[in-house]
Design a protein around this motif. Structure first.
Motif, mmCIF file in Angstrom:
data_model
loop_
_atom_site.group_PDB
_atom_site.id
_atom_site.type_symbol
_atom_site.label_atom_id
_atom_site.label_comp_id
_atom_site.label_asym_id
_atom_site.label_seq_id
_atom_site.Cartn_x
_atom_site.Cartn_y
_atom_site.Cartn_z
ATOM 1 N N LEU A 124 18.492 47.960 3.277
ATOM 2 C CA LEU A 124 18.289 46.517 3.190
ATOM 3 C C LEU A 124 19.493 45.852 2.526
ATOM 4 C CD1 LEU A 124 16.590 43.956 3.495
ATOM 5 C CD2 LEU A 124 15.481 44.546 1.326
ATOM 6 N N GLN A 125 19.996 46.443 1.451
ATOM 7 C CA GLN A 125 21.171 45.875 0.787
ATOM 8 C C GLN A 125 22.375 45.886 1.719
ATOM 9 O OE1 GLN A 125 21.272 44.203 -1.906
ATOM 10 N NE2 GLN A 125 19.375 44.754 -2.918
ATOM 11 N N HIS A 126 22.540 46.956 2.485
ATOM 12 C CA HIS A 126 23.646 47.041 3.443
ATOM 13 C C HIS A 126 23.505 45.952 4.508
ATOM 14 C CE1 HIS A 126 26.836 48.831 5.819
ATOM 15 N NE2 HIS A 126 26.029 48.792 6.866
ATOM 16 N N ALA A 127 22.295 45.792 5.033
ATOM 17 C CA ALA A 127 22.048 44.771 6.059
ATOM 18 C C ALA A 127 22.293 43.376 5.508
ATOM 19 C CB ALA A 127 20.614 44.893 6.589
ATOM 20 N N SER A 128 21.843 43.129 4.276
ATOM 21 C CA SER A 128 22.031 41.794 3.706
ATOM 22 C C SER A 128 23.510 41.527 3.431
ATOM 23 C CB SER A 128 21.194 41.601 2.444
ATOM 24 O OG SER A 128 21.646 42.424 1.400
ATOM 25 N N SER A 129 24.254 42.558 3.056
ATOM 26 C CA SER A 129 25.691 42.400 2.845
ATOM 27 C C SER A 129 26.390 42.059 4.165
ATOM 28 C CB SER A 129 26.274 43.689 2.255
ATOM 29 O OG SER A 129 27.672 43.581 2.130
ATOM 30 N N TYR A 130 25.990 42.751 5.221
ATOM 31 C CA TYR A 130 26.549 42.462 6.554
ATOM 32 C C TYR A 130 26.228 41.022 6.954
ATOM 33 C CZ TYR A 130 27.345 42.526 11.557
ATOM 34 O OH TYR A 130 27.778 42.221 12.825
ATOM 35 N N MET A 131 24.965 40.632 6.770
ATOM 36 C CA MET A 131 24.541 39.275 7.138
ATOM 37 C C MET A 131 25.302 38.230 6.325
ATOM 38 S SD MET A 131 22.245 39.295 9.507
ATOM 39 C CE MET A 131 21.637 37.654 9.319
ATOM 40 N N ASN A 132 25.475 38.491 5.043
ATOM 41 C CA ASN A 132 26.181 37.543 4.190
ATOM 42 C C ASN A 132 27.617 37.357 4.680
ATOM 43 O OD1 ASN A 132 26.221 35.799 1.837
ATOM 44 N ND2 ASN A 132 27.646 37.297 1.001
ATOM 45 N N THR A 133 28.294 38.452 4.970
ATOM 46 C CA THR A 133 29.671 38.377 5.479
ATOM 47 C C THR A 133 29.708 37.632 6.806
ATOM 48 O OG1 THR A 133 30.251 40.431 4.365
ATOM 49 C CG2 THR A 133 31.660 39.756 6.200
ATOM 50 N N PHE A 134 28.770 37.950 7.694
ATOM 51 C CA PHE A 134 28.703 37.316 9.012
ATOM 52 C C PHE A 134 28.474 35.807 8.885
ATOM 53 C CE2 PHE A 134 26.575 36.356 13.081
ATOM 54 C CZ PHE A 134 27.548 36.816 13.946
ATOM 55 N N ILE A 135 27.556 35.426 8.027
ATOM 56 C CA ILE A 135 27.258 34.004 7.815
ATOM 57 C C ILE A 135 28.458 33.283 7.214
ATOM 58 C CG2 ILE A 135 25.870 32.408 6.435
ATOM 59 C CD1 ILE A 135 23.485 34.272 6.993
ATOM 60 N N GLN A 136 29.130 33.930 6.290
ATOM 61 C CA GLN A 136 30.311 33.310 5.684
ATOM 62 C C GLN A 136 31.412 33.085 6.726
ATOM 63 O OE1 GLN A 136 30.490 32.026 2.615
ATOM 64 N NE2 GLN A 136 28.344 32.606 2.441
ATOM 65 N N GLU A 137 31.543 33.994 7.691
ATOM 66 C CA GLU A 137 32.518 33.809 8.771
ATOM 67 C C GLU A 137 32.155 32.583 9.617
ATOM 68 O OE1 GLU A 137 32.766 37.475 10.968
ATOM 69 O OE2 GLU A 137 33.441 38.580 9.200
ATOM 70 N N ILE A 138 30.877 32.453 9.943
ATOM 71 C CA ILE A 138 30.434 31.283 10.713
ATOM 72 C C ILE A 138 30.647 30.012 9.884
ATOM 73 C CG2 ILE A 138 28.454 30.117 11.764
ATOM 74 C CD1 ILE A 138 27.350 32.903 12.462
ATOM 75 N N ARG A 139 30.342 30.088 8.598
ATOM 76 C CA ARG A 139 30.491 28.932 7.704
ATOM 77 C C ARG A 139 31.951 28.457 7.681
ATOM 78 N NH1 ARG A 139 27.664 25.220 6.353
ATOM 79 N NH2 ARG A 139 26.035 26.344 5.302
ATOM 80 N N ARG A 140 32.903 29.398 7.692
ATOM 81 C CA ARG A 140 34.323 29.016 7.678
ATOM 82 C C ARG A 140 34.714 28.258 8.944
ATOM 83 N NH1 ARG A 140 34.831 33.637 4.612
ATOM 84 N NH2 ARG A 140 34.979 35.105 6.325
#
Length: 96
Positions: free
Chosen positions: A29-45
């Motif tokens: 779950l922590q790995h998945a949330s880390s991936y999601m966080n990075t992915f969302i931050q890329e979209i946010r940029r």
């Protein structure tokens, strides 16, 4: 919450979410949330004006598309593998 689950706090896009997670799966779950966080931050940029809800929706739709593409690629690879197996069987039959 049953004995087989525990609350795990994950952080996505600066927000904390308490998730009920099966015991033993906290690391995944922590790995998945880390991936999601990075992915969302890329979209946010690329789209800084998107509200949180639309950002998460875009993320979910993009990940769904990626999943579908991977499933299609897996099916193609599986079909190709079956075809190669059949070809090998036919070659062995013709040799013997």
């Amino acid at each position: 919450m049953s004995n087989q689950h525990q609350k795990v706090d994950i952080f996505i896009n600066g927000r904390s979410y308490g998730i009920n997670c099966p015991k033993g799966e906290e690391s995944a779950l922590q790995h998945a949330s880390s991936y999601m966080n990075t992915f969302i931050q890329e979209i946010r940029r690329t789209s800084p004006q998107l509200p949180q809800e639309e950002l998460l929706l875009l993320c979910a739709l993009t990940l769904f598309e990626k999943t579908q593409n991977l499933q299609n690629e897996l099916k193609i690879a599986t079909d190709a593998n079956h075809l190669l197996d059949e070809m090998l069987k036919n070659i062995k039959k013709s040799i013997y």
